[in-house]
Write an enzyme that holds these catalytic residues in place. Sequence first.
Site, PDB file in Angstrom:
ATOM      1  N   SER A 116       0.719  -1.094   0.063  1.00  0.00           N
ATOM      2  CA  SER A 116       0.095  -0.116   0.080  1.00  0.00           C
ATOM      3  C   SER A 116       1.049   1.313   0.012  1.00  0.00           C
ATOM      4  CB  SER A 116      -1.038  -0.191   1.326  1.00  0.00           C
ATOM      5  OG  SER A 116      -1.242   1.353   1.477  1.00  0.00           O
TER       6      SER A 116
ATOM      7  N   HIS B  79      -1.723  -1.222  -3.925  1.00  0.00           N
ATOM      8  CA  HIS B  79      -2.849  -0.752  -3.254  1.00  0.00           C
ATOM      9  C   HIS B  79      -3.035   0.790  -3.105  1.00  0.00           C
ATOM     10  CE1 HIS B  79      -6.317  -1.608  -0.615  1.00  0.00           C
ATOM     11  NE2 HIS B  79      -5.630  -0.708   0.139  1.00  0.00           N
TER      12      HIS B  79
ATOM     13  N   ASP C  87      -4.727   3.997  -1.760  1.00  0.00           N
ATOM     14  CA  ASP C  87      -6.056   4.097  -0.746  1.00  0.00           C
ATOM     15  C   ASP C  87      -6.535   5.625  -0.945  1.00  0.00           C
ATOM     16  OD1 ASP C  87      -6.011   2.034   1.210  1.00  0.00           O
ATOM     17  OD2 ASP C  87      -3.923   2.389   1.685  1.00  0.00           O
TER      18      ASP C  87
ATOM     19  N   MET D 137      -8.966   8.453   0.586  1.00  0.00           N
ATOM     20  CA  MET D 137      -9.769   8.940   1.760  1.00  0.00           C
ATOM     21  C   MET D 137     -10.012  10.442   1.474  1.00  0.00           C
ATOM     22  SD  MET D 137      -7.427   7.475   4.681  1.00  0.00           S
ATOM     23  CE  MET D 137      -6.376   6.026   4.570  1.00  0.00           C
TER      24      MET D 137
ATOM     25  N   HIS E 145      -8.722   1.329  -3.194  1.00  0.00           N
ATOM     26  CA  HIS E 145      -9.588   1.208  -1.960  1.00  0.00           C
ATOM     27  C   HIS E 145     -10.140   2.412  -1.852  1.00  0.00           C
ATOM     28  CE1 HIS E 145      -9.433   0.321   2.732  1.00  0.00           C
ATOM     29  NE2 HIS E 145     -10.763   0.466   1.993  1.00  0.00           N
TER      30      HIS E 145
ATOM     31  N   MET F 161     -12.066   4.726   0.511  1.00  0.00           N
ATOM     32  CA  MET F 161     -12.812   5.020   1.771  1.00  0.00           C
ATOM     33  C   MET F 161     -13.429   6.561   1.844  1.00  0.00           C
ATOM     34  SD  MET F 161      -9.578   3.384   3.895  1.00  0.00           S
ATOM     35  CE  MET F 161      -8.546   3.648   2.313  1.00  0.00           C
TER      36      MET F 161
ATOM     37  N   MET G 178     -11.575  -5.534   6.532  1.00  0.00           N
ATOM     38  CA  MET G 178     -10.718  -4.844   6.974  1.00  0.00           C
ATOM     39  C   MET G 178     -10.140  -5.230   8.315  1.00  0.00           C
ATOM     40  SD  MET G 178     -10.077  -1.961   5.222  1.00  0.00           S
ATOM     41  CE  MET G 178      -8.833  -1.224   6.555  1.00  0.00           C
TER      42      MET G 178
ATOM     43  N   ASP H 145      -6.462  -5.942   4.839  1.00  0.00           N
ATOM     44  CA  ASP H 145      -6.004  -4.699   4.792  1.00  0.00           C
ATOM     45  C   ASP H 145      -5.898  -3.977   6.416  1.00  0.00           C
ATOM     46  OD1 ASP H 145      -5.124  -2.362   4.254  1.00  0.00           O
ATOM     47  OD2 ASP H 145      -6.752  -1.703   2.893  1.00  0.00           O
TER      48      ASP H 145
HETATM   49  C1  DX5 Z   1      -5.694   1.891   6.005  1.00  0.00           C
HETATM   50  C2  DX5 Z   1      -5.576   1.700   4.715  1.00  0.00           C
HETATM   51  C3  DX5 Z   1      -4.501   0.704   4.572  1.00  0.00           C
HETATM   52  C4  DX5 Z   1      -3.086   1.172   5.074  1.00  0.00           C
HETATM   53  C5  DX5 Z   1      -2.655  -0.286   5.548  1.00  0.00           C
HETATM   54  O1  DX5 Z   1      -7.053   2.282   6.315  1.00  0.00           O
HETATM   55  O2  DX5 Z   1      -6.719   1.079   3.953  1.00  0.00           O
HETATM   56  O3  DX5 Z   1      -4.344   0.389   3.203  1.00  0.00           O
HETATM   57  O4  DX5 Z   1      -2.269   1.232   4.287  1.00  0.00           O
HETATM   58  O5  DX5 Z   1      -1.477  -0.013   6.378  1.00  0.00           O
HETATM   59  P1  DX5 Z   1      -0.858  -0.829   7.302  1.00  0.00           P
HETATM   60  O6  DX5 Z   1      -0.359  -2.064   6.375  1.00  0.00           O
HETATM   61  O7  DX5 Z   1       0.269   0.108   7.875  1.00  0.00           O
HETATM   62  O8  DX5 Z   1      -1.794  -1.307   8.449  1.00  0.00           O
HETATM   63 ZN    ZN Z   2      -6.448   0.027   2.027  1.00  0.00          ZN
END
Ligand code: DX5
Ligand code: ZN
Length: 228
Positions: free
Chosen positions: A17, A42, A44, A46, A78, A80, A149, A183
Site C-alpha cells: 500500500s 494498493h 488508498d 480517503m 480502495h 474510503m 478490514m 487490509d
Molecule cells: C488503512 C488503509 C491501508 C493502510 C494499511 O485504512 O486502508 O491500506 O495502508 O496500512 P498498514 O499495513 O500499515 O496497516
Molecule cells: Zn487500503
Amino acid sequence: MSDRFRELIAERRVAPSILSADFAKLGAQIDEVMDAGARVIHVDVMDGHFVPPITIGPLVAAAVADLVHAKGGAIDVHMMIEAPERQIEEFAKAGADSITFHAEATPHANRTLAAIRDLGCCAGIAINPGTPVEAVAELRNLADLVLCMTVNPGWGGQSFIPSSPDKVERLRPLVGTAVIEVDGGIDTETAGPIAGAGASLLVAGSAVFGTDDPAAAYQAIAKAADAT
Ligand code: DX5
Ligand code: ZN
C-alpha cells in the site's frame, strides 16, 4: 483492465500500500517493490468524511497506474469515501484495475458493484471491523473482491485486530467466487495466520514502506503468506 487483475489475483499475493510510501519518491519506491516481485499495488483513497484523512485522488492514481501497468502490474483502488458511486468513473478513467468501496458508505452497494464492472474494472466491497460478515451475503455474485478490514480504516501503522482470522473464516462461505482481501496490520507475523484463514490478497503498508528496505520487507511478508 479487469482481466489483468483477475489473472494476478488467481494466486495469493501481497499488495504493497503506497499510503506509507515516501510521496516525494513514489515512482522509485513502486519500482523497488515491483522489482522484488510485487504485482498488485494498493492505492488508498480517503475523503476526510468517511474517514478523517484526505489522501489520494484520480490524478495521482493515474500516474501510479501508468507506472504499474508498464511493469505488468495492476492497481487496486480502495475507496474510503462517502457516496463512492459518484467517483468510480474518474478512477476507472485513471486506470484502476479494481475499485473497492465500503458497504458502510452507501445504500447502493448492488448498483455500485454493477457499475464498476460496467466500467471494465473488477469490483470490490469492503467491510469495517464492526460490520458483520453477513453484510456482503447478498452481493456475492456481483463482487470480485471482498475486503475484510483488519484495522479500522483511515491510517497506516495500526495493530492487526486479533479476531480477524476468525472473521475471515466466517466470511469465506459467504463470498462465492470472490477473492478475500485483508487490509491493516499485515506483517510477517500476521500474514501466515490470515492467509491460513482464507485471505488471498494481503495489503501491507507500513510493514513494507515503513522499513529501510521495502523490497526485502515485501519479500519477507510474501514468504510468510506463502504468496507468489
Ligand atoms: C488503512 C488503509 C491501508 C493502510 C494499511 O485504512 O486502508 O491500506 O495502508 O496500512 P498498514 O499495513 O500499515 O496497516
Ligand atoms: Zn487500503
